[in-house]
Design an enzyme around this catalytic site. Structure first.
Site, mmCIF file in Angstrom:
data_model
loop_
_atom_site.group_PDB
_atom_site.id
_atom_site.type_symbol
_atom_site.label_atom_id
_atom_site.label_comp_id
_atom_site.label_asym_id
_atom_site.label_seq_id
_atom_site.Cartn_x
_atom_site.Cartn_y
_atom_site.Cartn_z
ATOM 1 N N LEU A 153 -35.904 5.803 -20.953
ATOM 2 C CA LEU A 153 -35.354 4.481 -20.635
ATOM 3 C C LEU A 153 -34.982 3.712 -21.895
ATOM 4 O O LEU A 153 -35.543 3.945 -22.965
ATOM 5 C CB LEU A 153 -36.337 3.667 -19.783
ATOM 6 C CG LEU A 153 -37.721 3.287 -20.341
ATOM 7 C CD1 LEU A 153 -37.673 2.121 -21.294
ATOM 8 C CD2 LEU A 153 -38.651 2.960 -19.191
ATOM 9 N N GLU A 155 -34.575 -0.158 -23.560
ATOM 10 C CA GLU A 155 -34.937 -1.564 -23.368
ATOM 11 C C GLU A 155 -33.673 -2.327 -22.991
ATOM 12 O O GLU A 155 -32.594 -2.021 -23.481
ATOM 13 C CB GLU A 155 -35.537 -2.138 -24.656
ATOM 14 C CG GLU A 155 -36.925 -1.616 -24.891
ATOM 15 C CD GLU A 155 -37.484 -2.000 -26.253
ATOM 16 O OE1 GLU A 155 -36.994 -2.947 -26.863
ATOM 17 O OE2 GLU A 155 -38.423 -1.324 -26.691
ATOM 18 N N GLY A 260 -31.571 0.154 -34.909
ATOM 19 C CA GLY A 260 -32.936 -0.355 -35.116
ATOM 20 C C GLY A 260 -33.744 -0.119 -33.861
ATOM 21 O O GLY A 260 -33.500 0.840 -33.126
ATOM 22 N N CYS A 263 -37.557 2.796 -31.411
ATOM 23 C CA CYS A 263 -37.491 4.259 -31.227
ATOM 24 C C CYS A 263 -36.708 5.005 -32.314
ATOM 25 O O CYS A 263 -37.288 5.820 -33.029
ATOM 26 C CB CYS A 263 -36.919 4.575 -29.852
ATOM 27 S SG CYS A 263 -38.024 4.078 -28.520
ATOM 28 N N LYS A 324 -30.974 -5.263 -30.307
ATOM 29 C CA LYS A 324 -29.847 -5.157 -29.380
ATOM 30 C C LYS A 324 -30.008 -6.232 -28.309
ATOM 31 O O LYS A 324 -31.022 -6.936 -28.280
ATOM 32 C CB LYS A 324 -29.763 -3.765 -28.767
ATOM 33 C CG LYS A 324 -30.906 -3.417 -27.846
ATOM 34 C CD LYS A 324 -30.548 -2.137 -27.108
ATOM 35 C CE LYS A 324 -31.629 -1.736 -26.170
ATOM 36 N NZ LYS A 324 -31.306 -0.584 -25.387
ATOM 37 N N ARG A 331 -38.602 -4.984 -33.314
ATOM 38 C CA ARG A 331 -39.037 -3.875 -34.171
ATOM 39 C C ARG A 331 -37.836 -3.202 -34.852
ATOM 40 O O ARG A 331 -36.898 -2.782 -34.210
ATOM 41 C CB ARG A 331 -39.842 -2.868 -33.340
ATOM 42 C CG ARG A 331 -41.215 -3.390 -32.963
ATOM 43 C CD ARG A 331 -41.987 -2.396 -32.128
ATOM 44 N NE ARG A 331 -41.600 -2.410 -30.733
ATOM 45 C CZ ARG A 331 -42.257 -1.736 -29.772
ATOM 46 N NH1 ARG A 331 -43.294 -0.991 -30.070
ATOM 47 N NH2 ARG A 331 -41.855 -1.803 -28.527
HETATM 48 N N1 LIG Z 1 -39.765 1.051 -25.986
HETATM 49 C C1 LIG Z 1 -38.878 1.933 -25.553
HETATM 50 O O1 LIG Z 1 -37.734 1.606 -25.264
HETATM 51 C C2 LIG Z 1 -39.282 3.382 -25.392
HETATM 52 C C3 LIG Z 1 -38.422 4.249 -24.687
HETATM 53 C C4 LIG Z 1 -38.802 5.571 -24.534
HETATM 54 C C5 LIG Z 1 -39.990 6.028 -25.090
HETATM 55 N N2 LIG Z 1 -40.786 5.182 -25.794
HETATM 56 C C6 LIG Z 1 -42.045 5.684 -26.339
HETATM 57 O O2 LIG Z 1 -43.098 5.269 -25.467
HETATM 58 C C7 LIG Z 1 -44.292 4.976 -26.227
HETATM 59 C C8 LIG Z 1 -44.738 3.555 -25.966
HETATM 60 O O3 LIG Z 1 -43.741 2.684 -26.421
HETATM 61 P P1 LIG Z 1 -43.740 1.124 -26.048
HETATM 62 O O4 LIG Z 1 -42.506 0.554 -26.630
HETATM 63 O O5 LIG Z 1 -44.013 0.984 -24.610
HETATM 64 O O6 LIG Z 1 -45.016 0.647 -26.897
HETATM 65 P P2 LIG Z 1 -45.752 -0.771 -26.858
HETATM 66 O O7 LIG Z 1 -46.273 -0.976 -28.210
HETATM 67 O O8 LIG Z 1 -44.858 -1.783 -26.233
HETATM 68 O O9 LIG Z 1 -46.966 -0.529 -25.840
HETATM 69 C C9 LIG Z 1 -48.060 0.282 -26.097
HETATM 70 C C10 LIG Z 1 -49.271 -0.341 -25.455
HETATM 71 O O10 LIG Z 1 -50.372 0.581 -25.490
HETATM 72 C C11 LIG Z 1 -51.566 -0.163 -25.606
HETATM 73 N N3 LIG Z 1 -52.651 0.749 -26.013
HETATM 74 C C12 LIG Z 1 -52.774 1.451 -27.166
HETATM 75 N N4 LIG Z 1 -53.895 2.215 -27.142
HETATM 76 C C13 LIG Z 1 -54.486 2.011 -25.937
HETATM 77 C C14 LIG Z 1 -55.655 2.511 -25.314
HETATM 78 N N5 LIG Z 1 -56.436 3.401 -25.910
HETATM 79 N N6 LIG Z 1 -55.963 2.068 -24.095
HETATM 80 C C15 LIG Z 1 -55.182 1.176 -23.459
HETATM 81 N N7 LIG Z 1 -54.047 0.670 -23.992
HETATM 82 C C16 LIG Z 1 -53.698 1.076 -25.205
HETATM 83 C C17 LIG Z 1 -51.225 -1.235 -26.599
HETATM 84 O O11 LIG Z 1 -52.107 -2.317 -26.535
HETATM 85 C C18 LIG Z 1 -49.793 -1.597 -26.140
HETATM 86 O O12 LIG Z 1 -49.791 -2.668 -25.226
HETATM 87 C C19 LIG Z 1 -43.926 5.258 -27.681
HETATM 88 O O13 LIG Z 1 -44.285 6.585 -27.997
HETATM 89 C C20 LIG Z 1 -42.418 5.125 -27.695
HETATM 90 O O14 LIG Z 1 -41.815 5.887 -28.715
HETATM 91 C C21 LIG Z 1 -40.459 3.857 -25.937
#
Ligand SMILES: NC(=O)c1ccc[n+]([C@@H]2O[C@H](COP(=O)([O-])OP(=O)(O)OC[C@H]3O[C@@H](n4cnc5c(N)ncnc54)[C@H](O)[C@@H]3O)[C@@H](O)[C@H]2O)c1
Length: 432
Positions: A153, A155, A260, A263, A324, A331
């Site tokens: 997905l 953002e 930026g 990801c 974006k 980030r």
């Molecule tokens: N943001 C995006 O658009 C996107 C898209 C695809 C994939 N990803 C991937 O998905 C993953 C998560 O990204 P995100 O943007 O959602 O991160 P984020 O930082 O927004 O959220 C991660 C959450 O995990 C929580 N957390 C960490 N350790 C924990 C634990 N042990 N128990 C409970 N909660 C815990 C943190 O408090 C935080 O709220 C990353 O690997 C990222 O690369 C992100």
């Protein structure tokens, strides 16, 4: 099916709420207690169009719950999705997997019956093997299965992307888990999403290779834009001319600032670092990283040229500072490099962003947030259109130049140069 999402950030919250909307019982867990309390009150900690309504709806009908009790949530669930962050490790270019392994250890001590553990976070190839090793220390192999199901997905479009994905990738050699996940995703598959079952390692690599490829496409057109600026060509003609070739495609082929977000920057670094570990050289991706890191310098040089190298006391407005549109995510946004550099050179910077004030610029001298788009522009020397929000696509500049004319540097090529020049304003854009 009862699902548990570990990590309620962009990915965990969006996929959790969407799974609940498809009729599953979902517990979203996060160690951030404040975040959980906000969500329980129906307040959404991130800006994502359509998310608030969906959270409130599913929370009210009790298919979606929020908890900080990880152990209890794991025990109650059949499928555990790991959705924690995988940022770049400090002082290195590899992925910091500490959140992943901490989550795996917590899962390990809470397995009370068969569980499918799914990594949705973006993780380097072989991470699933490591999670399996952690779980095997305390649990028999027939009590769990570790699957990779990377999330694609974006953002700003997250709900649509989750609900109508191009493909769903599931990496598992375990038939039972594959069947369970295929059933879980069936409502999306029946609407046209392609379901791909592959090995766990391949699923992990598909995600990184996809992001690295998209980052390469952006960087490629950004470099072509540099050539266009030197040769009097409009880069948009190149994007159209190339993009119409079905083998190439038009998406991610628009010149602008450095890529930026949370990801592409970290994922390109992580895949190059993984390849180094396995003694395979990903020279193209390394070159993309280098080119992208220099992108803000190139755009800043243009700003200096536009202002005849007189930056001190120049009033510069940034329209949009997120990486974006349609997100509040700061980030690795290129504004984090450009604004502090200009502020150090003595510029007086105002910024307007539809998602409001940003704490990231708190320590920068002479950088202030302006809550009105009009006010942010009036009186400015230079207006930089940094992020492509719809709010910036039809600004009535005419009504804002009464007191003073300003220059526009449109880093997203939103406007037609001749139309802006008709207003008597100097206008610069990217690659044209
Ligand atoms: N943001 C995006 O658009 C996107 C898209 C695809 C994939 N990803 C991937 O998905 C993953 C998560 O990204 P995100 O943007 O959602 O991160 P984020 O930082 O927004 O959220 C991660 C959450 O995990 C929580 N957390 C960490 N350790 C924990 C634990 N042990 N128990 C409970 N909660 C815990 C943190 O408090 C935080 O709220 C990353 O690997 C990222 O690369 C992100």
């Amino acid at each position: 099916m009862k699902l548990c999402m570990i990590g309620t950030g962009y990915v965990g919250l969006v996929s959790g709420v969407c799974f609940s909307d498809l009729g599953n019982d979902v517990i979203c867990v996060d160690k951030d207690v404040n975040k959980m309390n906000l969500l329980k009150k129906g307040k959404i900690p991130i800006y994502e169009p359509g998310l608030s309504e969906l959270v409130v709806k599913n929370y009210k009908n009790k298919r979606l719950t929020f908890s900080s009790d990880l152990k209890k949530s794991i025990k109650e669930s059949d499928i555990i999705f790991i959705c924690v962050g995988t940022p770049t490790k400090k002082g290195s270019s590899s992925a910091d997997l500490s959140q992943i392994y901490n989550a795996a250890r917590e899962i390990s001590s809470s397995i009370n019956r068969f569980k499918i553990i799914v990594t949705k976070s973006t993780v380097p190839v072989t991470t699933g093997d490591e999670i399996e090793k952690i779980l095997s220390k305390k649990n028999k192999k027939n009590k769990f299965s570790v699957v990779s199901n990377p999330e694609f997905l974006r953002e700003g479009e997250a709900i649509r992307d989750f609900t109508y994905p191009d493909r769903i990738v599931v990496g598992s050699n375990d038939k039972k888990s594959n069947t369970v996940l295929k059933n879980l995703y069936n409502p999306l598959i029946s609407k046209g999403a392609q379901y791909i079952n592959t090995s766990r390692r391949a699923a992990e690599l598909i995600k990184y290779a996809s992001n690295a490829f998209l980052a390469t496409k952006i960087t490629f057109i950004n470099e072509i834009a540099n050539l266009c600026e030197k040769t009097g060509i409009d880069v948009q003609d190149i994007s159209i001319g190339m993009g119409l070739d079905k083998r190439i495609g038009s998406r991610f082929l628009r010149a602008g600032p450095a890529y930026g977000g949370s990801c592409f920057p970290k994922d390109t670094k992580a895949i190059a670092s993984t390849a180094d570990k396995f003694k395979a050289n990903l020279s193209i991706i390394k070159s993309v990283i280098k080119s992208n890191e220099n992108r803000s310098n190139i755009l800043l040089s243009r700003v200096y040229k536009i202002l005849n190298n007189k930056i001190k006391n120049k009033k510069i407005t940034f329209l949009g500072v997120t990486f974006k549109a349609n997100t509040d995510d700061m980030r690795d946004s290129s504004s984090l490099k450009m604004i502090p550099t200009l502020s150090k050179k003595g510029a007086l910077i105002k910024y307007f962003d539809p998602t409001g004030y940003k704490k990231e610029f708190k320590k920068n001298k002479n950088v202030s947030y302006e809550s009105s788009l009009k006010k942010s522009i009036e009186g400015s020397d230079l207006v930089v259109i940094h992020t492509e929000w719809n709010d910036f696509k039809s600004i009535n500049f005419k009504s804002m130049i009464k007191k003073k004319k300003f220059i526009i540097y449109d880093m997203r090529n939103i406007y037609t140069p001749s139309k802006i020049k008709e207003l008597g304003l100097k206008y610069y854009s990217v690659g044209r």
